[in-house]
Every structure is written in structure tokens, then in C-alpha cells.
Scaffold this motif. Structure first.
Motif, mmCIF file in Angstrom:
data_model
loop_
_atom_site.group_PDB
_atom_site.id
_atom_site.type_symbol
_atom_site.label_atom_id
_atom_site.label_comp_id
_atom_site.label_asym_id
_atom_site.label_seq_id
_atom_site.Cartn_x
_atom_site.Cartn_y
_atom_site.Cartn_z
ATOM 1 N N ARG A 447 0.943 -1.068 -0.003
ATOM 2 C CA ARG A 447 -0.240 0.065 -0.142
ATOM 3 C C ARG A 447 0.714 1.306 -0.176
ATOM 4 N N ALA A 448 2.053 1.330 0.494
ATOM 5 C CA ALA A 448 2.996 2.282 0.476
ATOM 6 C C ALA A 448 3.381 2.532 -0.819
ATOM 7 N N ARG A 449 3.772 1.324 -1.762
ATOM 8 C CA ARG A 449 4.574 1.524 -2.823
ATOM 9 C C ARG A 449 4.117 2.319 -3.910
ATOM 10 N N PRO A 450 2.821 2.501 -4.222
ATOM 11 C CA PRO A 450 2.341 3.597 -5.011
ATOM 12 C C PRO A 450 2.539 4.799 -4.449
ATOM 13 N N LEU A 451 2.498 5.129 -3.436
ATOM 14 C CA LEU A 451 2.876 6.619 -2.881
ATOM 15 C C LEU A 451 4.346 6.735 -3.043
ATOM 16 N N ALA A 452 5.241 5.835 -2.770
ATOM 17 C CA ALA A 452 6.498 6.238 -2.717
ATOM 18 C C ALA A 452 6.907 6.180 -4.167
ATOM 19 N N ALA A 453 6.317 5.569 -4.891
ATOM 20 C CA ALA A 453 6.581 5.625 -6.416
ATOM 21 C C ALA A 453 6.385 7.139 -7.139
ATOM 22 N N GLY A 454 5.671 7.855 -6.467
ATOM 23 C CA GLY A 454 5.173 9.156 -6.863
ATOM 24 C C GLY A 454 6.160 10.244 -6.160
ATOM 25 N N ARG A 475 2.905 1.793 -11.457
ATOM 26 C CA ARG A 475 3.137 2.211 -12.916
ATOM 27 C C ARG A 475 2.965 3.639 -13.058
ATOM 28 N N GLU A 476 1.595 3.959 -12.837
ATOM 29 C CA GLU A 476 0.930 5.178 -12.959
ATOM 30 C C GLU A 476 1.660 6.225 -12.255
ATOM 31 N N ALA A 477 1.912 6.064 -11.118
ATOM 32 C CA ALA A 477 2.546 6.821 -9.992
ATOM 33 C C ALA A 477 4.024 7.294 -10.559
ATOM 34 N N ALA A 478 4.645 6.092 -11.061
ATOM 35 C CA ALA A 478 6.016 6.356 -11.459
ATOM 36 C C ALA A 478 6.082 7.334 -12.831
#
Length: 496
Positions: A447-454, A475-478
Motif C-alpha cells: 500500500r505504500a509502494r504507489p505513494l513512494a513511486a510518486g 506504474r501510473e505513479a512512477a
């Protein structure tokens, strides 16, 4: 691929030439994201609207398209959006008033500042939903005129219009001075066939019982309805009407007493938060056997502290700041901070405007729940934040990670904690001070991974790898990360 393109469309660092390429391949959903970009100039707005007509509506609402850019015959929905903004000529309103599409006439009826002749024509429209839209949003005079409309959906719209006069609202409750309604959405078949299909549970045995109930519920919710007229429904057999009544802030005490003993918990819960209640009735509801009613009483803006503190001790009240605590006086705040009761100290610890001395005392509190509540408070020193973590461990780490003043080094330590504190990782992943090492640790949590990716502090090399992640959200956040190199952004786009 779509997640990557959507991320690029959100990326504030997208170069102009890549924005042009995205516009050239936009579909409906992608166009909606592109339409919200701050760097979309007029030329690009027109190009996007020509590519995807639906985007013209949002572009018109946001002021990116003007009446000079829009042909009502080509983009009627965008033209209606400009009318809704008051940014289109009156001639457009007159043309839409006779449009054969009733949905367009309905949308026109919702527009402010219509010419009088257009309003007059719409008030006589044969389709009830068109007239109802006018009755819902029109001025007081229009609402007063339409209160006698034969269709109950129009009368209900009058009841939901903020401008409807009190005398008109009272007449809708009693029916006095009004001709009987002839149609409701269940029994009506003329003018608007779709409304002849009832919603689940609606019925009409000839007296429009469901529609009349909905109408009265709307009138009882209206703040302009005379309180004495509304109070007569305290004993109504229909719970939805008593629930609507229980939320009114101008209820006479006699009605409050009746509703406080209502057999339906939802009604008592609505009443428990009502500012119209006096202290005695708040105390009664604070002792209700149903925990939802007790929680509602705790949210009453004037609940006495000697009622609220015992409630906090025996009833879970969540982690939000309660209205009574938010307005506590300085003396009351000090009383709560100095209380021997941890539940009292925890209540006040959720405030984010505490004096520095009170804030620091609560941060040093021996009770972990009190410390966790005050941990996100701005202004806490690094030494105090670290001491809280040493004293209480995992119980305060999420709050410390959420503190805007937590330094990068402490965030790194929290991110490396074993076993991981997952809620803390989610706070760290969005923290402005998070460093690459802290963010790398956050990537291990789903759950933290998309936040960190952005997060813009994530290294470009890591971002490149996340562009191929199995999770579309990552992928979208990155792709939306402003730190993504322009060359990588270009690589994600199909060749023109």
C-alpha cells in the motif's frame, strides 16, 4: 501501457512537445486528465476538444474554452457548460429552450441568470424533470409559482430549493392552499416515460404515498421550514421523517424530548449531535445503551466535559478531534491536559493548535494512546519525537511519521524498523522530507509502494524499474513522478 500514459498526463514536468503528442492520441479518459493540466493553453485546449468532444465540457467549465471557441451546433454540451458558468450569450439559452432533446432543456434549466422569457418557457415545459430542475435552482419567485405543479417531483424540487420561502414550505407539509398532485414518478406516464419506472421500494396506490413521503422528508430537512410546522412530525409513524426532523437545529424542546425516546436508533443518533439539544437531553443520550448513540452524543458541540470524559473512557470514539474539544477554552484545555484521566488527556491531544507547553507535556505522557494522538502535532522537537519512539515504540511510530517536522534521519530509522510498521511506511512514503533510503524501504509495502513511486525524491534509476511494475497503480505513479527524466517520458509514448 494505459497506466503509463495516464501517469504522463498527470505529470507536472511533462515537456510541451510530449504534451502535444499525448493530446494527439487522447481517448475519453485520458482527455479528462489532460483537461485539468495547469499548462494547457487555449490552442491546446481547442485541439484537445476537437480530439475528444467530451473534454470540451470540462474545458468550458474551467474557462479554457470561451464562447468564441465553441459552436453550439458542434459542441452543444460545451455550450451548455458555458451557459452554466454565465459565460455565453442569451441567444444560446433561447435556442436550447426549444431544443427537442429534453435532457438539454433540463441542463439549461439548471443554469443561473436565464432571461425571463426562457425561464417562462421552461416553467411550462411538458417534461417534469425539466421543470423540476428549474424549481430546484430557480429564484424564490419561480419556486413559489411552481409549488402548485401537478407533478410531485417538481414540488419536491421546490422543497429542496434554498430560496423557497417559509410559507411555501409550510404549505408543502400541510397541502393547505395547494391543488392535489396528479402525478408522481411511479404513476406518471405522460411527458416522461422513464419516470414511470419506480425506484426499488417506491409505490403508488393512487395517493402517491412514496412521493409524498419523500416530499415531506425534503421539507423537514429544509432550514427555512417553520419549526412549529416541522415539529408536528415528531410522532409521525415513518422513521425517515422523524430522522429528518431530528437533524433540525431549531427544534422546540418538546419535540426533542419525544425524539430522544424514539425507538429507532438512527433517529436518536441524529438527535444526539443536534445543537438544539439542551444539556439535560445530551446527558440522557450519552447514557443510551446503543454505542452509536453515545458516540453521536460525544460529537455534540456543547456536550459537557464531565459527560464527555467518561464517554471517552468507556466508548471508542475514534481518532478525530471532537467539536467540543476543538472549541474548549484555554482554561478547559489546561484542565484536560492536567487531568489524571488518560482518556481526558487523549481527547485534547488531537488538537493541532495547542500551546507549546501543553503540546510538549502531552508528548512526554506515559500513556501510549495520549502520545500517539499528539505525535503528529507540528512544532515537536526532534528530541521529543525520538523520546516518544523510545518510550512507546510501534504505538507512536505512525503518528511520528505523519508529523510534518519529523526530520529525514528519523524517517529513515522508522522506515527500517523490524518488523515494519506498515501504517508508518504509508505516512513516510508521502512525507516531504522522505529520503531515497526511506522511500526504498516503503516500496516493500504493497500500500505504500504507489505513494513512494510518486515521491519526487525517488532516484531516477529506481523510477525506471517501477515503470514496469506488476501493479498498474505503481506504474501510473512512477510515470506521474516529476523526477522522471524527459527521455524516459518520451520513451513511454508511441512514435508519432
Amino acid at each position: 501501457m494505459y497506466a503509463l500514459l495516464h501517469g504522463l498526463a498527470e505529470n507536472p514536468a511533462l515537456p510541451p512537445e510530449l504534451l502535444d503528442r499525448l493530446i494527439a492520441l487522447a481517448d475519453d479518459e485520458l482527455a479528462g486528465t489532460l483537461a485539468r493540466r495547469a499548462d494547457l493553453d487555449r490552442g491546446r485546449a481547442v485541439a484537445l476538444a476537437r480530439r475528444v468532444e467530451e473534454a470540451a465540457v470540462s474545458l468550458a467549465y474551467e474557462g479554457r474554452l470561451t464562447a468564441d471557441d465553441v459552436d453550439p451546433a458542434e459542441w452543444p454540451e460545451a455550450a451548455l457548460a458555458l451557459l452554466d458558468r454565465g459565460a455565453a450569450p442569451a441567444a444560446w439559452a433561447r435556442a436550447f429552450a426549444v431544443d427537442p432533446d429534453p435532457e438539454r432543456r433540463r441542463r439549461l434549466a439548471a443554469c443561473p441568470g436565464l432571461p425571463p422569457d426562457v425561464t417562462e418557457r421552461l416553467a411550462r415545459d411538458p417534461v417534469p424533470s425539466v421543470v423540476a430542475e428549474l424549481a430546484w435552482l430557480g429564484p424564490a419567485g419561480t419556486a413559489a409559482r411552481l409549488v402548485a405543479h401537478p407533478h410531485l417531483s417538481v414540488r419536491r424540487a421546490v422543497a429542496e430549493n434554498d430560496a423557497t420561502p417559509p410559507a411555501v414550505l409550510a404549505s408543502l407539509l400541510t397541502g393547505e392552499g395547494l391543488p392535489p398532485a396528479r402525478h408522481c414518478r411511479v404513476c406518471a406516464v405522460d411527458g416522461e416515460a422513464a419516470e414511470s419506472v419506480p425506484l426499488l421500494g417506491e409505490r403508488c396506490g393512487g395517493d402517491h404515498e412514496s412521493a409524498v413521503g419523500h416530499l415531506r422528508e425534503s421539507v423537514l430537512r429544509h432550514p427555512g421550514t417553520p419549526p412549529q410546522a416541522a415539529a408536528r412530525f415528531a410522532d409521525d409513524p415513518r422513521p425517515p421523517l422523524r430522522w429528518a426532523l431530528a437533524r433540525r437545529v431549531d427544534l422546540p424542546r418538546k419535540a426533542c424530548v419525544r425524539l430522544a425516546a424514539d425507538p429507532v436508533p438512527r433517529v436518536r443518533a441524529a438527535l444526539a449531535e443536534n445543537p438544539a439539544l439542551d444539556d439535560d437531553l445530551v446527558r440522557v443520550l450519552a447514557g443510551d445503551p446503543d454505542p452509536e448513540i453515545r458516540r453521536a452524543a460525544a460529537r455534540h458541540p456543547r456536550v459537557a466535559l464531565d459527560v464527555l470524559v467518561p464517554l471517552a473512557r468507556t466508548t471508542p470514539l475514534g481518532t478525530g478531534l471532537l467539536p467540543r474539544i476543538a472549541t474548549a477554552s484555554p482554561d478547559e484545555t489546561e484542565e484536560l491536559v492536567s487531568s489524571a484521566e488518560p482518556a481526558a488527556r487523549r481527547l485534547v491531544a488531537f488538537r493541532r493548535d495547542l500551546p507549546a507547553t501543553a503540546r510538549d507535556r502531552l508528548a512526554d505522557d506515559p500513556d501510549a494512546k495520549v502520545a500517539a494522538a499528539v505525535a503528529p502535532h507540528p512544532g515537536l522537537s526532534e528530541a521529543r519525537l525520538r523520546a516518544m519512539v523510545v518510550r512507546h515504540g510501534r504505538q507512536v511510530m505512525t503518528g511520528v511519521a505523519a508529523n510534518p517536522d519529523t526530520p529525514a534521519a528519523l524517517l529513515e530509522e522508522l522506515a527500517r524498523h523490524e518488523p515494519p510498521v506498515r501504517r508508518a511506511l504509508r505516512e513516510i512514503a508521502g512525507h516531504p522530507a522522505a529520503t531515497p533510503p526511506a522511500l526504498l524501504a516503503c516500496l516493500a509495502d504493497a500500500r505504500a509502494r504507489p505513494l513512494a513511486a510518486g515521491h519526487p525524491a525517488l532516484p531516477p534509476a529506481v523510477l525506471r524499474g517501477l515503470l514496469a511494475d506488476a501493479d498498474a497503480g505503481v506504474r501510473e505513479a512512477a510515470a506521474a513522478n516529476p523526477s522522471l527524466p524527459p527521455a524516459e517520458m518520451a520513451r513511454l509514448l508511441p512514435e508519432p
